[in-house]
Design a protein around this motif. Sequence first.
Motif, PDB file in Angstrom:
ATOM      1  N   GLU A 103      24.412  46.997  40.011  1.00  0.00           N
ATOM      2  CA  GLU A 103      25.476  45.693  40.109  1.00  0.00           C
ATOM      3  C   GLU A 103      26.880  47.137  39.940  1.00  0.00           C
ATOM      4  N   PHE A 104      27.973  48.021  40.430  1.00  0.00           N
ATOM      5  CA  PHE A 104      28.792  48.559  40.153  1.00  0.00           C
ATOM      6  C   PHE A 104      30.076  48.095  39.281  1.00  0.00           C
ATOM      7  N   HIS A 105      30.514  46.605  39.311  1.00  0.00           N
ATOM      8  CA  HIS A 105      31.850  45.967  39.060  1.00  0.00           C
ATOM      9  C   HIS A 105      30.859  45.191  38.185  1.00  0.00           C
ATOM     10  N   ASP A 106      29.722  44.925  37.675  1.00  0.00           N
ATOM     11  CA  ASP A 106      29.084  44.567  36.521  1.00  0.00           C
ATOM     12  C   ASP A 106      29.697  45.620  35.226  1.00  0.00           C
ATOM     13  N   PHE A 107      30.165  47.061  35.508  1.00  0.00           N
ATOM     14  CA  PHE A 107      29.849  48.278  34.411  1.00  0.00           C
ATOM     15  C   PHE A 107      30.789  48.956  34.843  1.00  0.00           C
ATOM     16  N   ALA A 108      31.871  48.759  36.138  1.00  0.00           N
ATOM     17  CA  ALA A 108      33.192  49.247  36.434  1.00  0.00           C
ATOM     18  C   ALA A 108      34.469  48.984  37.035  1.00  0.00           C
ATOM     19  N   ALA A 109      35.476  48.931  36.372  1.00  0.00           N
ATOM     20  CA  ALA A 109      36.272  48.417  36.180  1.00  0.00           C
ATOM     21  C   ALA A 109      37.149  49.182  37.776  1.00  0.00           C
ATOM     22  N   GLU A 110      38.122  49.003  38.747  1.00  0.00           N
ATOM     23  CA  GLU A 110      37.969  49.372  39.695  1.00  0.00           C
ATOM     24  C   GLU A 110      39.914  48.907  40.293  1.00  0.00           C
TER      25      GLU A 110
ATOM     26  N   ASP B  70      29.083  58.117  30.495  1.00  0.00           N
ATOM     27  CA  ASP B  70      30.360  56.789  31.214  1.00  0.00           C
ATOM     28  C   ASP B  70      31.892  57.814  30.135  1.00  0.00           C
ATOM     29  N   GLU B  71      30.771  59.000  29.852  1.00  0.00           N
ATOM     30  CA  GLU B  71      32.523  60.016  28.970  1.00  0.00           C
ATOM     31  C   GLU B  71      32.839  61.640  29.892  1.00  0.00           C
ATOM     32  N   VAL B  72      32.439  61.385  31.666  1.00  0.00           N
ATOM     33  CA  VAL B  72      32.427  62.435  31.708  1.00  0.00           C
ATOM     34  C   VAL B  72      33.399  61.459  33.321  1.00  0.00           C
ATOM     35  N   LEU B  73      34.244  62.392  34.088  1.00  0.00           N
ATOM     36  CA  LEU B  73      34.969  62.246  35.253  1.00  0.00           C
ATOM     37  C   LEU B  73      34.141  62.724  36.224  1.00  0.00           C
ATOM     38  N   PHE B  74      34.108  62.098  37.064  1.00  0.00           N
ATOM     39  CA  PHE B  74      33.209  62.659  38.825  1.00  0.00           C
ATOM     40  C   PHE B  74      34.405  62.839  39.578  1.00  0.00           C
ATOM     41  N   ALA B  75      34.366  63.863  40.387  1.00  0.00           N
ATOM     42  CA  ALA B  75      34.737  63.818  41.696  1.00  0.00           C
ATOM     43  C   ALA B  75      34.503  63.146  43.175  1.00  0.00           C
ATOM     44  N   THR B  76      34.518  62.041  43.005  1.00  0.00           N
ATOM     45  CA  THR B  76      33.922  61.162  43.990  1.00  0.00           C
ATOM     46  C   THR B  76      34.348  61.075  45.641  1.00  0.00           C
TER      47      THR B  76
ATOM     48  N   THR C  28      15.023  59.232  40.029  1.00  0.00           N
ATOM     49  CA  THR C  28      16.258  58.138  39.896  1.00  0.00           C
ATOM     50  C   THR C  28      16.223  57.894  38.463  1.00  0.00           C
ATOM     51  N   TYR C  29      17.377  57.355  37.899  1.00  0.00           N
ATOM     52  CA  TYR C  29      17.785  56.826  36.483  1.00  0.00           C
ATOM     53  C   TYR C  29      17.571  55.820  36.137  1.00  0.00           C
ATOM     54  N   THR C  30      17.032  55.205  35.492  1.00  0.00           N
ATOM     55  CA  THR C  30      17.434  53.521  35.752  1.00  0.00           C
ATOM     56  C   THR C  30      18.003  52.793  34.360  1.00  0.00           C
ATOM     57  N   TYR C  31      19.238  52.669  34.584  1.00  0.00           N
ATOM     58  CA  TYR C  31      19.435  52.070  32.649  1.00  0.00           C
ATOM     59  C   TYR C  31      18.817  50.900  32.284  1.00  0.00           C
ATOM     60  N   THR C  32      18.520  50.733  31.594  1.00  0.00           N
ATOM     61  CA  THR C  32      17.996  49.167  30.711  1.00  0.00           C
ATOM     62  C   THR C  32      19.122  48.803  29.548  1.00  0.00           C
ATOM     63  N   GLY C  33      20.449  48.837  29.389  1.00  0.00           N
ATOM     64  CA  GLY C  33      20.966  48.693  28.412  1.00  0.00           C
ATOM     65  C   GLY C  33      21.208  49.847  27.572  1.00  0.00           C
ATOM     66  N   GLY C  34      22.172  48.947  26.527  1.00  0.00           N
ATOM     67  CA  GLY C  34      22.768  49.556  25.308  1.00  0.00           C
ATOM     68  C   GLY C  34      23.352  51.239  26.129  1.00  0.00           C
ATOM     69  N   ASN C  35      23.365  52.104  24.978  1.00  0.00           N
ATOM     70  CA  ASN C  35      24.459  53.457  25.339  1.00  0.00           C
ATOM     71  C   ASN C  35      24.035  54.278  26.526  1.00  0.00           C
TER      72      ASN C  35
ATOM     73  N   ALA D 186      37.042  43.544  36.661  1.00  0.00           N
ATOM     74  CA  ALA D 186      37.908  42.698  35.574  1.00  0.00           C
ATOM     75  C   ALA D 186      37.600  42.203  34.291  1.00  0.00           C
ATOM     76  N   GLN D 187      36.057  41.764  35.209  1.00  0.00           N
ATOM     77  CA  GLN D 187      35.179  41.287  34.254  1.00  0.00           C
ATOM     78  C   GLN D 187      34.135  41.962  33.183  1.00  0.00           C
ATOM     79  N   SER D 188      34.112  43.432  33.963  1.00  0.00           N
ATOM     80  CA  SER D 188      32.768  43.944  33.997  1.00  0.00           C
ATOM     81  C   SER D 188      32.618  44.585  32.249  1.00  0.00           C
ATOM     82  N   ALA D 189      31.924  45.503  32.175  1.00  0.00           N
ATOM     83  CA  ALA D 189      31.373  45.509  31.162  1.00  0.00           C
ATOM     84  C   ALA D 189      32.768  46.996  30.579  1.00  0.00           C
ATOM     85  N   LYS D 190      32.991  47.179  31.874  1.00  0.00           N
ATOM     86  CA  LYS D 190      34.284  48.683  32.055  1.00  0.00           C
ATOM     87  C   LYS D 190      33.559  49.514  31.272  1.00  0.00           C
ATOM     88  N   ASP D 191      32.312  50.256  31.232  1.00  0.00           N
ATOM     89  CA  ASP D 191      31.947  51.737  30.712  1.00  0.00           C
ATOM     90  C   ASP D 191      32.980  52.679  31.525  1.00  0.00           C
ATOM     91  N   PHE D 192      32.861  51.781  32.888  1.00  0.00           N
ATOM     92  CA  PHE D 192      33.291  53.180  34.466  1.00  0.00           C
ATOM     93  C   PHE D 192      34.495  52.561  33.891  1.00  0.00           C
TER      94      PHE D 192
END
Length: 370
Positions: free
Chosen positions: A263-270, A117-123, A225-232, A294-300
């Motif tokens: 779910e992308f918008h659980d973690f990301a603001a766009e 969540d600190e990296v910028l990805f060309a998408t 595939t990495y499976t996110y389980t919470g935390g950092n 808008a209500q996401s964790a805003k990790d991204f």
Amino acid sequence: MAPRKDEELNEEKRGHYDPYSHNAPYPYEEEKKKGGCCRCLFIIIVILVVLAGGAVGALIGIFGFEKVKSWVGLGSTEADSSPTAAPTLTPVYEFNQCPTSGDCCNGLASNCDLKVDEVLFATLHNAHVDETDAFPNHESPLEEALVAGYRGVMLDACKCDGAVTLCHGDCGFGKRDLTEVFTNINTFLDANKNDMLMINFEISVGQPTPSEIWDVIGPIIQSKTYTYTGGNWPTLKQLQTDDKQLIFFKHNGVTSSVNQIREFHDFAAETPYEFKSVEEVEDTNNSCVIDRGAQSAKDFYAINNFVANELLGIPSKAGSEEVNEKNFLTQRLADCEAKTGLKTNFINIDFWEYGDVIEVVQEENKARAN
């Protein structure tokens, strides 16, 4: 009214009509017949010229002057061979800047210590829609974009004729076989063990479920595939150590019940994603604000940076040539981060072959590691 004479009816059959009448054809008086016909013919010619000019203008605006020329035999889409022709494709920029030995993560040794969540990805926006389609987002296939250094991939998942596939707005457009695409991605990752990808599915036509998508791609790439389980979020080095090279998100459709697809918008603001002109992208008061998540964790934080043709709403290559340019991108990142207080993680673009996206992303990632 007296019955019309035979000669009047004959004149009507020869086409001497009132061009302004909304009723059945009615003959002019004898002295007006010739003038009326000329005016009618003139109006028709003017309308046809205007329509033809508008159609050509629209085609040029959508597909570009060189491609329209090639369709009518006046030239090709190849680069102009004259000595004064300026190149338009992306300047060569070396994505992989890692030393010959030691750490390397997505082209930079310094990326390895950064969390995901600190990296910028060309998408790649609509990564699967290339020039094999009528309305492309890119000229070349996504497999070539991976080689160029793009590490974010957006795909539209569809269900067409009962099969889960990729398409774009309709089963007849942007269609690519999901198994083929992920077989190719898997092959790429096998050959590039230092790299990882972020993939975001948009659930589209036919509303395939995440489970149905995973049934197709899971057997191909599950071990990577990495499976996110919470935390950092992990660092890129941690992912590499664990042989994990893929993180999956999705948006739209039913809520995911697949642990590997979050779910992308659980973690990301766009930001908003519908821009009809470069000027709309430049309007940072509207183009940088949070539209979804808008209500996401805003990790991204995901910035959309592409233009749709104002006339038909299809991808604009000319617009992308401007917004993919180095100075424009650098300023957009700075403006949006200042507006939101969020660091950008995804810069979503069309026509990856043009501009300086990889250079801007790698230089930004170097700065973030310092």
